[in-house]
Write an enzyme that holds these catalytic residues in place. Structure first.
Site, PDB file in Angstrom:
ATOM      1  N   LEU A  94      24.861  44.671  46.696  1.00 44.56           N
ATOM      2  CA  LEU A  94      25.114  43.266  46.076  1.00 44.56           C
ATOM      3  C   LEU A  94      26.112  42.791  46.559  1.00 44.56           C
ATOM      4  O   LEU A  94      25.379  41.310  46.780  1.00 44.56           O
ATOM      5  CB  LEU A  94      24.931  43.270  44.229  1.00 44.56           C
ATOM      6  CG  LEU A  94      24.054  44.513  43.261  1.00 44.56           C
ATOM      7  CD1 LEU A  94      24.163  43.944  41.582  1.00 44.56           C
ATOM      8  CD2 LEU A  94      22.319  43.524  44.111  1.00 44.56           C
ATOM      9  N   GLY A  95      27.406  43.653  46.641  1.00 44.74           N
ATOM     10  CA  GLY A  95      28.113  43.057  47.249  1.00 44.74           C
ATOM     11  C   GLY A  95      29.755  43.368  47.813  1.00 44.74           C
ATOM     12  O   GLY A  95      29.606  44.762  46.962  1.00 44.74           O
ATOM     13  N   ASP A 116      42.331  38.480  38.109  1.00 47.45           N
ATOM     14  CA  ASP A 116      41.154  38.277  39.509  1.00 47.45           C
ATOM     15  C   ASP A 116      40.615  36.577  39.372  1.00 47.45           C
ATOM     16  O   ASP A 116      39.309  37.658  39.540  1.00 47.45           O
ATOM     17  CB  ASP A 116      41.203  39.532  40.640  1.00 47.45           C
ATOM     18  CG  ASP A 116      40.626  39.467  41.839  1.00 47.45           C
ATOM     19  OD1 ASP A 116      42.044  38.165  42.691  1.00 47.45           O
ATOM     20  OD2 ASP A 116      40.256  40.054  42.614  1.00 47.45           O
ATOM     21  N   LYS A 150      30.017  49.925  40.560  1.00 46.19           N
ATOM     22  CA  LYS A 150      31.302  49.438  41.726  1.00 46.19           C
ATOM     23  C   LYS A 150      31.612  50.670  41.764  1.00 46.19           C
ATOM     24  O   LYS A 150      32.079  51.560  41.318  1.00 46.19           O
ATOM     25  CB  LYS A 150      32.235  48.868  41.004  1.00 46.19           C
ATOM     26  CG  LYS A 150      33.146  48.460  41.559  1.00 46.19           C
ATOM     27  CD  LYS A 150      34.346  47.037  40.802  1.00 46.19           C
ATOM     28  CE  LYS A 150      35.672  46.800  42.151  1.00 46.19           C
ATOM     29  NZ  LYS A 150      36.470  46.385  41.343  1.00 46.19           N
ATOM     30  N   VAL A 155      29.377  47.020  45.040  1.00 43.27           N
ATOM     31  CA  VAL A 155      28.898  47.386  44.492  1.00 43.27           C
ATOM     32  C   VAL A 155      27.626  47.252  44.652  1.00 43.27           C
ATOM     33  O   VAL A 155      27.068  46.594  45.296  1.00 43.27           O
ATOM     34  CB  VAL A 155      28.731  45.654  43.399  1.00 43.27           C
ATOM     35  CG1 VAL A 155      28.134  45.826  42.208  1.00 43.27           C
ATOM     36  CG2 VAL A 155      30.418  45.449  43.492  1.00 43.27           C
ATOM     37  N   GLY A 163      33.150  43.675  48.655  1.00 39.96           N
ATOM     38  CA  GLY A 163      35.189  42.806  48.081  1.00 39.96           C
ATOM     39  C   GLY A 163      36.070  43.754  48.452  1.00 39.96           C
ATOM     40  O   GLY A 163      35.800  44.415  49.287  1.00 39.96           O
ATOM     41  N   GLY A 164      37.179  42.690  48.443  1.00 39.31           N
ATOM     42  CA  GLY A 164      38.549  43.801  48.580  1.00 39.31           C
ATOM     43  C   GLY A 164      39.169  44.846  48.077  1.00 39.31           C
ATOM     44  O   GLY A 164      39.544  45.607  48.610  1.00 39.31           O
ATOM     45  N   GLN A 165      38.176  45.364  46.777  1.00 36.41           N
ATOM     46  CA  GLN A 165      38.295  46.872  45.995  1.00 36.41           C
ATOM     47  C   GLN A 165      37.014  47.700  46.082  1.00 36.41           C
ATOM     48  O   GLN A 165      37.464  48.744  45.400  1.00 36.41           O
ATOM     49  CB  GLN A 165      39.293  46.209  44.531  1.00 36.41           C
ATOM     50  CG  GLN A 165      40.119  44.974  44.615  1.00 36.41           C
ATOM     51  CD  GLN A 165      40.314  44.495  43.532  1.00 36.41           C
ATOM     52  OE1 GLN A 165      40.005  45.201  42.347  1.00 36.41           O
ATOM     53  NE2 GLN A 165      41.097  43.846  42.828  1.00 36.41           N
ATOM     54  N   GLY A 166      36.301  46.740  46.688  1.00 32.41           N
ATOM     55  CA  GLY A 166      34.866  48.311  46.636  1.00 32.41           C
ATOM     56  C   GLY A 166      33.413  47.454  46.818  1.00 32.41           C
ATOM     57  O   GLY A 166      33.615  46.030  47.334  1.00 32.41           O
TER      58      GLY A 166
END
Length: 743
Positions: A422-423, A548, A444, A430, A425-428
């Protein structure tokens, strides 16, 4: 490794390698082959440093000129990076450790500041400063930040101590020493350092530098401040990759370079049983030479010789476990008799099929046992036993938290297929998943754990946060359904929100349904309502700070109702805590400048980030965007500057201007300005922000806002109760080059 000279034996070896099994064939002559690290005829060692391919010493020994190494008086140097000294080339992590000059600041003045330039890697240069293998360290008394093209990406500050010196690495927590990580891989960097005077009046030396994680203790013990090791990650281009023939298999890796950008590199990986040699050479995969004797004995007894990598808690190889499975295959000590295989075709075919069946079955059993032990180890390390104990002691508080198994989530996401993403990001990453009971969820999967996160897990802080967040029930907060503790980094499972992120709705030009002003105010109101609910501690009795807040963490459902998501960096604060000190966490462009300086996080830090989100909704610009002159600037600073110049409406999105009245837009601008105050105490609470937005949404412009119009349009400077011009600087923090007036 034994020498095999028969085609049939070579064919069998390839078949076993396909199942990642180690098979040694015992022939009459048992000779071991030395592992290969370079191309034929090329120099392997320079002094005591091994230079493996794709690097090389001499003509035609490297994959390209970027990877050439000069060996001068038994010391290797890398011409592509200002002739820095090479300390080590690591093929497994794709890094090269180099020695760079260390610059420090030392003056006898109360407050000084200096700019320290780091190494600048050219755009075409294939090297990056490694985010995982380096840390940013500040020693002495003062503050320092590391910048990428003038944008601050990391920083930390120390306090002065009149006694003692910098402690050990484990105690580098703020007293004359602090450290932090890079948020992404850098191509170039510079540092700003502000020194403070020690108590007693003597000037202190300050230093700020990047340093390789494994070398930091060694540098500090040696006392040598001339050079310091740094790890660079090397990237293989498509042209360079086409020249390399991996001896096992190759993969593509994605490297985050910040601001939503990334680069791709090719990487060769070792087979499971190999720990020597070079996977970037077609004949570079070598077996452990000391294993020949024990494997030969195993094969002589008709067994199957196998090696498996054993990993420690940080997913590093700690040892190789040897096993000899009985009835693996018959002894092959008579190669010339086996050369009759062409005649004995049917018999040999049956034997090979039988051997492969046993090998595969053994592989499956051993692999499953290893995976089961690994899952149990992660479950214990991630606090699974603590969660079970809490459930037994207080079932009502934990009944809302559900433990998912790794197999259940693998089935739900098709083994975390790329098609389910789905996406990122900087932390993982999804993933979208479908549970067996028919529920659609978002899973996630965080990136590789770092040391500070590992300590957090060991202290069971993660479990406490999951228990608290699972109790949050609010229509504008994504519901946390549970977690999986059987992986290196726990997986979080939450409800699926179908309409994407607010970031995509604002910034994707191809969006067929742009957000109207009414919808933008509605979304801002819902986000403020959710944050106010979290800050109040309703339902959990403990305030929760998100840490965040940004448009990519705000999801929209089919009815465009906003829901706050991604609590991976959230922190719950008990009422008796007046402040807390943490490592700086957040996203560049949304970070509170006061938090960046003090590292004290409170509810007003979320208010600042929300202010950036509100400006993003009004202007349609990204938090860090490129001006017409080609310069990158922060949206918050640009907005504050427009407010001070009295031309703020000119930077608003066209749809916002067309649909809103002047009074309504100025009311929203004033509210955003108050949220972006440099001093946190001057900002409103999220509950106050919610009430103002609700008032604007229902009756457009409150009368008290109209009194502030002159200020916004530049006709008056003292009407609004907001920071002064000096405090509303366009920079996120005070310049180190300006004299300080505070003591």
């Amino acid at each position: 490794m034994l020498v095999v000279d028969h085609p049939f034996n070579l064919t069998k070896m390839k078949l076993f390698q396909a199942y990642h099994l180690l098979i040694f064939l015992l022939l009459k002559t048992t000779s071991a082959r030395d592992p290969k690290y370079t191309k034929p005829g090329c120099q392997v060692m320079c002094g005591d440093v091994r230079i493996p391919y794709p690097f090389g010493i001499g003509v035609n020994c490297s994959v390209s000129e970027w990877y050439n190494v000069d060996c001068n008086r038994s010391t290797p140097y890398l011409p592509a990076v200002n002739n820095v000294q090479v300390l080590k080339v690591d093929l497994e992590y794709q890094t090269v450790k180099v020695n760079v000059s260390m610059i420090f600041d030392c003056h006898n003045r109360v407050r000084t500041s200096s700019q320290i330039l780091g190494i600048e890697l050219g755009e075409s240069n294939p090297f990056l400063f490694s985010r995982i293998h380096n840390q940013f360290v500040v020693e002495g008394c003062g503050n320092a930040v590391i910048m990428d093209h003038g944008i601050t990406v990391a920083g930390c500050s120390t306090t002065c101590s009149n006694e003692g010196t910098v402690g050990e690495k484990d105690t580098c927590l703020g007293i004359t020493c602090c450290q932090t990580r890079l948020p992404y891989y850098l191509k170039t960097y510079s540092m700003d350092l502000t020194r403070l005077e020690r108590q007693g009046g003597d000037g202190a030396c300050g230093s700020a530098f990047l340093v390789d994680n494994d070398s930091y203790d060694e540098v500090r013990l040696s006392g040598d401040s001339t050079f310091i090791p740094i790890s660079l990650m090397w990237i293989l281009s498509e042209r360079e990759s086409s020249q390399i023939k991996c001896c096992n298999s190759g993969i593509k890796i994605k490297v985050d370079t910040g601001n939503g950008t990334s680069t791709t590199s090719s990487k060769c990986i070792f087979p499971i049983y190999v720990y020597e040699g070079n996977p970037y050479l077609s004949d570079g995969c070598d077996v452990p030479p000391q294993a020949t004797e024990e494997c030969a004995e195993c094969i002589n007894t008709g067994g199957l010789c196998e090696y498996h990598k054993v990993y420690d808690d940080y997913d590093r190889i700690s040892e190789y476990a040897f096993s000899c499975s009985p009835n693996g295959h018959p002894t092959l000590s008579r190669p010339r008799r086996l050369s009759l295989g062409a005649i004995l075709g049917p018999s040999i075919s049956i034997g090979v099929a039988f051997l492969l069946a046993i090998s595969y079955a053994s592989y499956k059993v051993i692999n499953e046992a290893i995976a089961r032990r690994r899952r149990m180890r992660y479950f214990k390390r991630n606090g699974g036993q603590l969660l079970e104990q809490q459930e037994k002691s207080d079932p009502s508080s934990v009944g809302k938290t559900m433990l998912f198994s790794l197999r259940e989530l693998e089935k739900a996401t098709d083994c975390f297929s790329e098609k389910r993403i789905l996406g990122v990001g900087g932390q993982g990453t999804v993933y979208k998943g479908m549970l067996l009971d028919g529920r659609t969820v978002a899973v996630k999967k965080s990136e590789r754990v770092v040391e500070s996160q590992q300590e957090k897990l060991i202290n069971n802080q993660f479990i406490n946060e999951v228990v608290i967040l699972s109790q949050v029930i609010h229509p504008n907060v994504v519901k946390l359904l549970g977690c999986c503790l059987e992986t290196k980094v726990p997986l979080l499972v939450s409800e699926f929100v179908s309409n994407g992120t607010l970031y995509d709705r604002i910034h994707k030009e191809a969006n067929e349904f742009p957000l109207s002003l009414k919808m933008r105010i509605q979304i801002a109101t819902e986000v403020a309502r959710a944050l106010a609910h979290l800050h109040s501690g309703s339902g959990t009795s403990i305030p929760i700070y998100h840490r965040d807040v940004k448009t990519s963490n705000i999801l929209l459902d089919d009815n465009n109702i906003a829901k706050i998501s991604d609590f991976g960096t959230s922190r719950n604060i008990s009422p008796d805590e007046t402040h807390l000190t943490t490592m700086v966490i957040g996203t560049v462009g949304y970070l509170d400048p006061e938090y960046l300086q003090t590292e004290h996080f409170n509810e007003k830090c979320d208010v600042y980030s929300f202010g950036v989100v509100l400006v993003e909704l009004l202007t349609g610009e990204k938090p860090i965007f490129q001006t017409t002159s080609g310069q990158k600037t922060q949206l918050a600073a640009h907005f504050i500057s427009a407010m001070e110049e009295g031309c703020v409406i000119s930077i608003f999105d066209k749809m916002v201007i067309n649909e809103g009245t002047t009074d309504e837009l100025l009311a929203l601008a004033n509210l955003a300005m108050r949220c972006l105050c440099i001093k946190g105490k001057d900002r409103p609470t999220m509950m106050e922000v919610e009430h103002e937005l609700e008032s604007i949404r229902t009756s457009h412009v409150p009368s008290r806002v109209e009194a502030n119009i002159d200020h916004v349009m530049g006709k008056g400077k003292q009407v609004l109760t907001m920071p002064t011009t000096a405090e509303s600087s366009s920079t996120p923090f005070k310049s180190f080059n300006e004299p300080s007036t505070s003591q």
